[in-house]
Design an enzyme around this catalytic site. Structure first.
Site, mmCIF file in Angstrom:
data_model
loop_
_atom_site.group_PDB
_atom_site.id
_atom_site.type_symbol
_atom_site.label_atom_id
_atom_site.label_comp_id
_atom_site.label_asym_id
_atom_site.label_seq_id
_atom_site.Cartn_x
_atom_site.Cartn_y
_atom_site.Cartn_z
ATOM 1 N N TYR A 212 18.665 26.475 1.381
ATOM 2 C CA TYR A 212 18.541 27.858 0.901
ATOM 3 C C TYR A 212 17.089 28.327 0.833
ATOM 4 C CZ TYR A 212 23.457 28.395 -0.470
ATOM 5 O OH TYR A 212 24.820 28.526 -0.477
ATOM 6 N N LYS B 219 24.708 13.066 1.301
ATOM 7 C CA LYS B 219 25.229 12.577 2.583
ATOM 8 C C LYS B 219 24.148 11.667 3.147
ATOM 9 C CE LYS B 219 28.189 12.634 6.047
ATOM 10 N NZ LYS B 219 29.570 12.102 5.971
ATOM 11 N N ASP C 186 31.633 14.219 1.579
ATOM 12 C CA ASP C 186 33.000 14.305 2.118
ATOM 13 C C ASP C 186 33.964 13.534 1.224
ATOM 14 O OD1 ASP C 186 31.608 12.030 2.925
ATOM 15 O OD2 ASP C 186 32.424 11.989 4.961
ATOM 16 N N ASP D 144 27.086 24.441 -3.610
ATOM 17 C CA ASP D 144 27.780 25.703 -3.332
ATOM 18 C C ASP D 144 29.219 25.420 -2.913
ATOM 19 O OD1 ASP D 144 28.096 28.491 -2.729
ATOM 20 O OD2 ASP D 144 27.863 27.973 -0.610
ATOM 21 N N ASP E 259 33.116 25.726 -5.193
ATOM 22 C CA ASP E 259 34.303 26.501 -4.810
ATOM 23 C C ASP E 259 35.549 25.620 -4.846
ATOM 24 O OD1 ASP E 259 32.788 28.810 -4.406
ATOM 25 O OD2 ASP E 259 33.832 29.336 -2.550
HETATM 26 C C1 IPM Z 1 27.315 31.522 -4.819
HETATM 27 C C2 IPM Z 1 27.362 32.389 -3.603
HETATM 28 C C3 IPM Z 1 25.943 32.571 -3.093
HETATM 29 C C4 IPM Z 1 25.412 31.205 -2.724
HETATM 30 C C5 IPM Z 1 25.802 33.525 -1.902
HETATM 31 C C6 IPM Z 1 26.426 34.871 -2.186
HETATM 32 C C7 IPM Z 1 24.369 33.676 -1.474
HETATM 33 O O1 IPM Z 1 28.204 31.870 -2.632
HETATM 34 O O2 IPM Z 1 26.645 31.890 -5.793
HETATM 35 O O3 IPM Z 1 27.941 30.452 -4.800
HETATM 36 O O4 IPM Z 1 25.645 30.707 -1.618
HETATM 37 O O5 IPM Z 1 24.745 30.608 -3.566
HETATM 38 MN MN MN Z 2 29.243 30.049 -3.290
#
Ligand code: IPM
Ligand code: MN
Length: 351
Positions: free
Chosen positions: A142, A192, A224, A248, A252
């Site tokens: 990032y 990894k 993984d 990130d 999710d």
């Molecule tokens: C998050 C989002 C952000 C990230 C994006 C929108 C830049 O996906 O906060 O998880 O990748 O950090």
């Molecule tokens: Mn995200």
């Protein structure tokens, strides 16, 4: 520690786009309710940043706004992004810029299975999944290093470089190890290292150093395998520390396993407190449901809870967490308005 606890906080409110205003409005109302009950006050200062402001003015994060945000005690952010703005513009110009400028080097992402929430893996007990992902938030892939040469030719070459500094890795792992020490004493590094050897060796060495200093038990999982175990055997994790992109993605997955993105909170922390931290739900602006009254405010409310904990109001933070759990246990409301009412009822009922 009996430090000085402030009785009033200046919080910058950046509602942003899509469902951002809807969900942070509920979070504000809930914060005001617990503040009144716990004897402190929040002075909210609204900031119009995001797609609408960008399309109207061409500004993403004006220096003057950034200077004001720096003065706040914390920032509560809704969501930014709109189909009318090309992808990446607001992400990089607003979200990632705030993370860098305010040195928000930890992204704290708790994932907790709560009663009443349908989860993807039906055999899971509540106690199986209650973990925190500590995501490094300013480096890795990032950081923006890389480039494109020979654009438009057959030899077009695009690179993205992952930056990992000793100091950057160390301060993130240190935060995670301290958090682990305050919970189960177990810390897992996710990376990894079998492929990404340069960064992997740095993360591994630093994690071993810091875990020994903090007296926590360190384990390791390849990313993984960590995905597989998060689904198959999440109880093996308590605090996970990992790099920016892995964090990130894993967060999710953690959200999906615990009721979806609508419930997932995050805190972009500056643990050194050289400036404010930024709290935002993990979900985005969800333009497809914006304005329909169906947005789930729980992720924003829980993010506000992380904010109150960071500001030194742990009881108020726990009130919000308990209220969200109580509302979910009674059967998740379908609309933002019902969520708000149920949360306020639960907060007033007091527990
Ligand atoms: C998050 C989002 C952000 C990230 C994006 C929108 C830049 O996906 O906060 O998880 O990748 O950090
Ligand atoms: Mn995200």
């Amino acid at each position: 520690m009996a430090g000085h606890v402030a009785s009033s906080y200046a919080v910058a409110h950046v509602p942003g786009d899509g469902v951002g205003p809807e969900v942070t409005e509920v979070a504000r109302t809930c914060v005001d309710a617990v503040a009144a009950r716990r004897g402190f006050a929040v002075r909210w200062r609204p900031y119009e940043l995001g797609a609408k402001h960008y399309l109207a003015t061409g500004e993403i994060l004006p220096d003057a706004a950034l200077a004001e945000l720096r003065q706040a005690d914390a920032v509560l952010l809704g969501a930014v992004g709109s189909p009318d703005v090309p992808p990446g513009v607001l992400e990089r110009g607003l979200l990632l810029r705030l993370r860098a400028e305010l040195d928000l080097y930890v992204n704290l992402r708790p994932s907790k299975l709560r009663a009443g929430v349908p989860n993807a893996v039906s055999s899971m007990k509540l106690s199986d999944l209650d973990l925190v992902i500590v995501r490094e938030n300013t480096e890795g892939l990032y950081a923006g290093a890389g480039g494109t040469v020979h654009r438009g030719t057959e030899f077009e070459t695009a690179t993205e470089e992952s930056l990992n500094t000793y100091a950057g890795v160390r301060r993130c792992v240190r935060y995670a190890a301290e958090l682990a020490a305050s919970r189960s004493g177990r810390l897992t590094l996710v990376h990894k290292t079998n492929v990404l050897g340069h960064a992997g060796r740095l993360w591994q060495r630093v994690s071993a150093e810091v875990a020994a200093e903090q007296g926590v038990q360190l384990s390791y999982a390849h990313v993984d395998a960590a995905c597989l175990w998060l689904v198959d055997d999440p109880a093996r994790f308590d605090v996970i520390v990992t790099d920016n992109l892995f964090g990130d993605i894993l967060s999710d997955l953690g959200a999906a396993l615990t009721g979806g993105l609508g419930l997932a909170p995050s805190g972009n922390l500056n643990p050194d407190r050289s400036g404010p931290s930024v709290f935002e739900p993990v979900h985005g602006s969800a333009p497809d449901i914006a304005g329909t009254g169906r947005a789930n405010p729980a992720g924003a409310v829980l993010s506000a809870g992380l904010m109150l904990a960071h500001l030194g109001q742990p009881e108020a933070a726990a009130d919000l967490d308990t209220a969200v759990s109580a509302v979910l246990a009674a059967g998740a409301p379908a609309s933002t308005g019902e969520w708000e009412k149920a949360l306020l009822d639960s907060l007033e009922g007091g527990s």
